[in-house]
Design a protein around this motif. Structure first.
Motif, short mmCIF file in Angstrom:
data_model
loop_
_atom_site.label_atom_id
_atom_site.label_comp_id
_atom_site.label_asym_id
_atom_site.label_seq_id
_atom_site.Cartn_x
_atom_site.Cartn_y
_atom_site.Cartn_z
N HIS A 245 0.85 -1.19 0.00
CA HIS A 245 0.00 0.00 0.00
C HIS A 245 0.89 1.24 0.00
O HIS A 245 1.68 1.45 0.91
N GLU A 248 -0.54 7.79 0.55
CA GLU A 248 -1.32 8.69 -0.33
C GLU A 248 -1.46 10.08 0.26
O GLU A 248 -2.32 10.85 -0.14
N ASN A 262 -2.82 2.29 -5.92
CA ASN A 262 -3.39 1.48 -4.84
C ASN A 262 -4.69 0.85 -5.30
O ASN A 262 -4.95 -0.33 -5.05
#
Ligand SMILES: Nc1ncnc2c1ncn2[C@@H]1O[C@H](COP(=O)(O)OP(=O)(O)OP(=O)(O)O)[C@@H](O)[C@H]1O
Ligand SMILES: [Mg+2]
Length: 503
Positions: A245, A248, A262
């Motif tokens: 991941h 962000e 993602n």
């Protein structure tokens, strides 16, 4: 040869950019300061000129008055006045306010080619510019020659040199000839100011250059570290590792890119999981009938010859299981095909007629259940799309309705139009779907416990196929059901999808 990295390229660009920017700002600043100094020197020169010409004019008048008071007349008086003036000249420039200047006094003698030097305040005042001096005499106007220094900008790299400012001022002398006062100004003060500005200006320029290159490198380092994250993600996708991941945080393009990546990895992971589940489920579904067939083949081999009843039972079971396998293979193929078809037809067709056809086909198949089939009896309801695919989906829903409804139950298809959409409802009075199963029935191989125990022989592939068809046709499908009362599947489709897409 390895191509130059982005970091190196940005470093070169940053240096070039900073040199250009800082250089031009420094040059412009220096130019303005030097120009200001030159203007200041010019105005000092004109002030000195004014003072000098006023002083000489006044001294000339005084000399004339004094000569007259001595009782002289005619040429003698003029000669005396001239003499007195020449004697007074040095004192004129010894007063305050003209110290910065240097002065030289010239008289025009009869027969001489040009004015002759008779006095100067200091050696700097003696400039050999005969032509300009003669022109000042002939035009009877003050004339500036100089400053003649080097270009203003050379002072950036070497000692400043603004040249020297020279003004030739014509003077009416008592003996009716014309003299010239040379006013010379050497702008040493202004040059000194420029020289003292050079070093700090270079230091500031260099500092600005370093700071801007450093800042660009820091920004670049930050951007590259974000890009590095993205590359790591790409590598892990490449290696089939999809549980990474990316961070962000932030409101910038790289965060958007990380978000998209993602989402992509989530999608790929879900797809990979679904694929694995599908293969496992399909193998399991195929394994059951294969195991059954093998069992009955063993029975046939051991007792088939002696026991005709046993043989008959085994053959029937093998027939049933092989049919089931064939049906599963057909459904799997149908599903794979429905996922592969990307270009749908877009033709005008009557959904009411299509519904009646689907019901008629089901009626022949489920004749022994004595079901009541109700279809849309009104006129045509037109819509655009791929009739084969919609009929396939409708067929799946009607087949379920028949399969999960007790004998003498009712299976109904109703259509209606809501503005630019068409709604198709497939309703039955069957066993219904338990509430806890409703969220799962569109998953592949899902069957509610009820239908499993009833041995209806389904695989749980019908609804996923139907949903895929409706989804890819731009429609929606949902279900309402009550255990023991019946089930209604509803499909909503755009009447003209291409028009909707364009809008
Ligand atoms: N009309 C209905 N009434 C009651 N239960 C239903 C109805 N339609 C679907 N279901 C439930 O949803 C499950 C999934 O349906 P789906 O059509 O996908 O599979 P299936 O009918 O069991 O098998 P297949 O269609 O692959 O032969 C069924 O097993 C059944 O439990
Ligand atoms: Mg089904």
């Amino acid at each position: 040869m390895r191509p130059v990295s982005i970091r190196a390229r940005v470093l070169y660009l940053a240096i070039a950019f900073a040199v250009l920017l800082v250089g031009s700002v420094t040059i412009a600043t220096y130019f303005f300061v030097a120009d200001g100094m030159a203007r200041s020197a010019q105005s000092t020169t004109w002030r000195l000129t004014q003072v000098a010409s006023n002083a000489v004019a006044k001294a000339t008048t005084n000399a004339k008055i004094q000569a007259a008071s001595e009782g002289l007349v005619g040429a003698d008086r003029e000669k005396e006045a001239q003499r007195l003036l020449l004697r007074a000249i040095p004192d004129l420039f010894a007063v305050g306010g003209v110290e910065e200047g240097a002065f030289a006094f010239y008289v025009q003698e009869n027969g001489a080619s040009g004015p002759r030097l008779v006095w100067f305040s200091d050696p700097r005042a003696v400039v050999s510019d005969k032509a300009s001096r003669a022109r000042a005499v002939s035009t009877r106007q003050s004339l500036q020659s100089g400053p003649g220094g080097r270009s203003l900008l050379t002072g950036m790299f070497a000692r400043a040199d603004l040249g020297q400012y020279v003004v030739h001022v014509p003077i009416d002398l008592p003996d009716r000839t014309t003299g010239v006062v040379d006013v010379v100004y050497v702008p040493a003060r202004e040059e000194e100011i420029l020289d003292s500005a050079r070093r700090p200006m270079f230091i500031v320029g260099l500092f600005a250059l370093l700071v801007s290159v450093l800042m660009m490198q820091i920004i670049m380092g930050w951007v590259l570290s974000l890009v590095e994250n993205v590359r790591t993600a790409a590598d892990s996708i490449d290696a089939g590792q999809l549980d990474l991941h990316l961070p962000e945080e932030g409101e910038h393009e790289i965060a958007d890119l990380a978000h998209s990546l993602n989402a992509l990895m989530d999608r790929l992971r879900r797809r990979a999981e679904a694929q694995t589940r599908f293969v496992a489920d399909a193998s399991h579904e195929l394994a059951t009938p294969v195991a059954g067939i093998r069992g009955y083949v063993n029975i046939l081999r051991d007792w088939g010859a002696e026991d005709p009843a046993m043989r008959e039972e085994a053959i029937t079971a093998i027939d049933r299981e092989s049919r089931r396998m064939a049906r599963l293979c057909a459904e799997l193929l149908s599903m794979i095909r429905s996922e592969e078809i990307l270009d749908f037809r877009n033709v005008r067709y009557d959904i009411n007629a299509a519904s009646r056809e689907v019901l008629a086909t089901a009626a022949t198949r489920y004749m022994d259940k004595h079901l009541e089939f109700v279809g849309p009896d009104e006129g045509p309801l037109w819509l655009y799309g791929d009739p084969d695919r919609i009929e396939e989906a409708l067929g799946i829903l009607v087949d379920n309705a028949c399969k999960y409804t007790q004998e003498a139950g009712r299976v109904q298809v109703m259509t209606s139009r809501h503005r630019d959409r068409v709604v198709i409802e497939v309703t039955d009075t069957g066993i219904g779907i338990p509430e806890r199963d409703i969220p799962s029935i569109f998953e592949r191989f899902y069957r509610s416990d009820e239908s499993r125990s009833k041995e209806t022989g389904g695989f749980g592939l019908g609804l996923p196929i139907a949903k895929h068809i409706i989804d890819t046709s731009g429609g929606m499908i949902w279900v309402r059901s009550k255990v023991g009362a019946g089930t209604t599947f509803t499909i909503s489709l755009a009447r003209n999808r291409t028009k909707e897409l364009k809008e």
